[in-house]
Design a protein around this motif. Structure first.
Motif, PDB file in Angstrom:
ATOM      1  N   MET A   1      22.803  23.422 -15.227  1.00 59.05           N
ATOM      2  CA  MET A   1      21.567  23.840 -15.845  1.00 59.05           C
ATOM      3  C   MET A   1      20.466  22.839 -15.543  1.00 59.05           C
ATOM      4  SD  MET A   1      21.079  25.521 -19.558  1.00 59.05           S
ATOM      5  CE  MET A   1      21.028  24.099 -20.581  1.00 59.05           C
ATOM      6  N   ALA A   2      20.774  21.585 -15.462  1.00 57.71           N
ATOM      7  CA  ALA A   2      19.864  20.536 -15.011  1.00 57.71           C
ATOM      8  C   ALA A   2      18.498  20.569 -15.697  1.00 57.71           C
ATOM      9  CB  ALA A   2      19.710  20.594 -13.503  1.00 57.71           C
ATOM     10  N   ARG A   7      13.649  28.978 -22.165  1.00 65.76           N
ATOM     11  CA  ARG A   7      12.437  29.707 -21.742  1.00 65.76           C
ATOM     12  C   ARG A   7      12.355  29.782 -20.211  1.00 65.76           C
ATOM     13  NH1 ARG A   7       7.248  28.245 -24.941  1.00 65.76           N
ATOM     14  NH2 ARG A   7       8.713  29.014 -26.460  1.00 65.76           N
ATOM     15  N   ASP A   8      12.657  28.666 -19.537  1.00 69.65           N
ATOM     16  CA  ASP A   8      12.643  28.654 -18.065  1.00 69.65           C
ATOM     17  C   ASP A   8      13.692  29.605 -17.497  1.00 69.65           C
ATOM     18  OD1 ASP A   8      10.627  26.729 -18.011  1.00 69.65           O
ATOM     19  OD2 ASP A   8      12.052  25.058 -17.864  1.00 69.65           O
ATOM     20  N   ILE A   9      14.864  29.582 -18.112  1.00 68.70           N
ATOM     21  CA  ILE A   9      15.956  30.443 -17.649  1.00 68.70           C
ATOM     22  C   ILE A   9      15.575  31.911 -17.804  1.00 68.70           C
ATOM     23  CG2 ILE A   9      18.345  31.140 -18.100  1.00 68.70           C
ATOM     24  CD1 ILE A   9      18.742  28.172 -19.112  1.00 68.70           C
ATOM     25  N   SER A  14      15.295  39.598 -15.826  1.00 71.83           N
ATOM     26  CA  SER A  14      14.521  40.751 -16.288  1.00 71.83           C
ATOM     27  C   SER A  14      14.772  40.918 -17.786  1.00 71.83           C
ATOM     28  CB  SER A  14      14.952  42.008 -15.540  1.00 71.83           C
ATOM     29  OG  SER A  14      16.268  42.385 -15.929  1.00 71.83           O
ATOM     30  N   ALA A  15      13.944  41.714 -18.442  1.00 76.42           N
ATOM     31  CA  ALA A  15      14.124  41.972 -19.869  1.00 76.42           C
ATOM     32  C   ALA A  15      15.509  42.574 -20.126  1.00 76.42           C
ATOM     33  CB  ALA A  15      13.024  42.898 -20.374  1.00 76.42           C
ATOM     34  N   GLU A  16      15.945  43.435 -19.229  1.00 75.83           N
ATOM     35  CA  GLU A  16      17.258  44.069 -19.354  1.00 75.83           C
ATOM     36  C   GLU A  16      18.384  43.031 -19.216  1.00 75.83           C
ATOM     37  OE1 GLU A  16      18.020  47.045 -16.303  1.00 75.83           O
ATOM     38  OE2 GLU A  16      18.653  48.429 -17.877  1.00 75.83           O
ATOM     39  N   GLN A  17      18.212  42.078 -18.302  1.00 70.86           N
ATOM     40  CA  GLN A  17      19.216  41.033 -18.113  1.00 70.86           C
ATOM     41  C   GLN A  17      19.266  40.086 -19.313  1.00 70.86           C
ATOM     42  OE1 GLN A  17      17.735  39.672 -14.296  1.00 70.86           O
ATOM     43  NE2 GLN A  17      19.591  40.425 -13.276  1.00 70.86           N
ATOM     44  N   ALA A  60      21.378  32.114 -13.471  1.00 70.28           N
ATOM     45  CA  ALA A  60      20.502  32.186 -14.644  1.00 70.28           C
ATOM     46  C   ALA A  60      21.240  32.763 -15.851  1.00 70.28           C
ATOM     47  CB  ALA A  60      19.251  33.008 -14.336  1.00 70.28           C
ATOM     48  N   MET A  61      22.110  33.743 -15.618  1.00 69.52           N
ATOM     49  CA  MET A  61      22.885  34.315 -16.722  1.00 69.52           C
ATOM     50  C   MET A  61      23.870  33.283 -17.270  1.00 69.52           C
ATOM     51  SD  MET A  61      22.125  37.577 -17.369  1.00 69.52           S
ATOM     52  CE  MET A  61      23.468  38.681 -17.737  1.00 69.52           C
ATOM     53  N   LEU A  62      24.518  32.544 -16.381  1.00 68.48           N
ATOM     54  CA  LEU A  62      25.458  31.502 -16.811  1.00 68.48           C
ATOM     55  C   LEU A  62      24.723  30.387 -17.554  1.00 68.48           C
ATOM     56  CD1 LEU A  62      27.611  31.366 -13.554  1.00 68.48           C
ATOM     57  CD2 LEU A  62      28.272  32.384 -15.748  1.00 68.48           C
TER      58      LEU A  62
END
Length: 135
Positions: A1-2, A7-9, A14-17, A60-62
């Motif tokens: 994640m570093a 918020r950055d992630i 997308s909104a759905e993700q 990004a999901m992880l």
């Protein structure tokens, strides 16, 4: 994640993700018998289960899941430590070890002993000189 904030992630999703990531995280916090299948979550989102599987692998999901886990554990630290203490009192050695590590009372330490043979540099230089003399 570093050092990326939640918020950055979320800017990478997308909104759905984001909704999928939230549902997946919430699902993981439920007791095993209450968890929904990925098919059920995909249906709730109105997407194919394959899409959900693919999204789950994205960095990004992880990272979202890691950030949410950090937030969750901070919010519930007292309850979590209470459960650790309760289990320790019941004789759970793993929980006792975890509690002691958390309190700085037990530190994992590795000791290393070098048992290799020490090189006698003078003897090695003599052997090398003898070898060169024979050439």
């Amino acid at each position: 994640m570093a050092n990326r904030t939640l918020r950055d992630i979320m800017k990478e999703l997308s909104a759905e993700q984001v909704k999928a990531a939230q549902l997946l995280f919430e699902n993981d916090t439920l007791p095993p018998k209450q968890r929904r299948t990925y098919e059920q979550i995909a249906d709730e989102l109105g997407i194919e289960v394959r899409t959900l599987y693919n999204w789950r692998k994205q960095d990004a999901m992880l990272d979202y899941k890691v950030a949410m886990t950090d937030t969750y554990t901070k919010e519930h630290r007292a309850r979590i430590m209470s459960a650790v203490i309760r289990e320790s009192e019941l004789g759970n050695a793993s929980m006792t070890k975890l509690f002691m590590q958390n309190q700085g009372m037990l530190i994992d330490r590795v000791e290393y002993e070098d048992k290799t043979e020490k090189i006698d540099e003078v003897a090695l230089a003599t052997k090398l000189a003898n070898f060169k003399a024979k050439l």
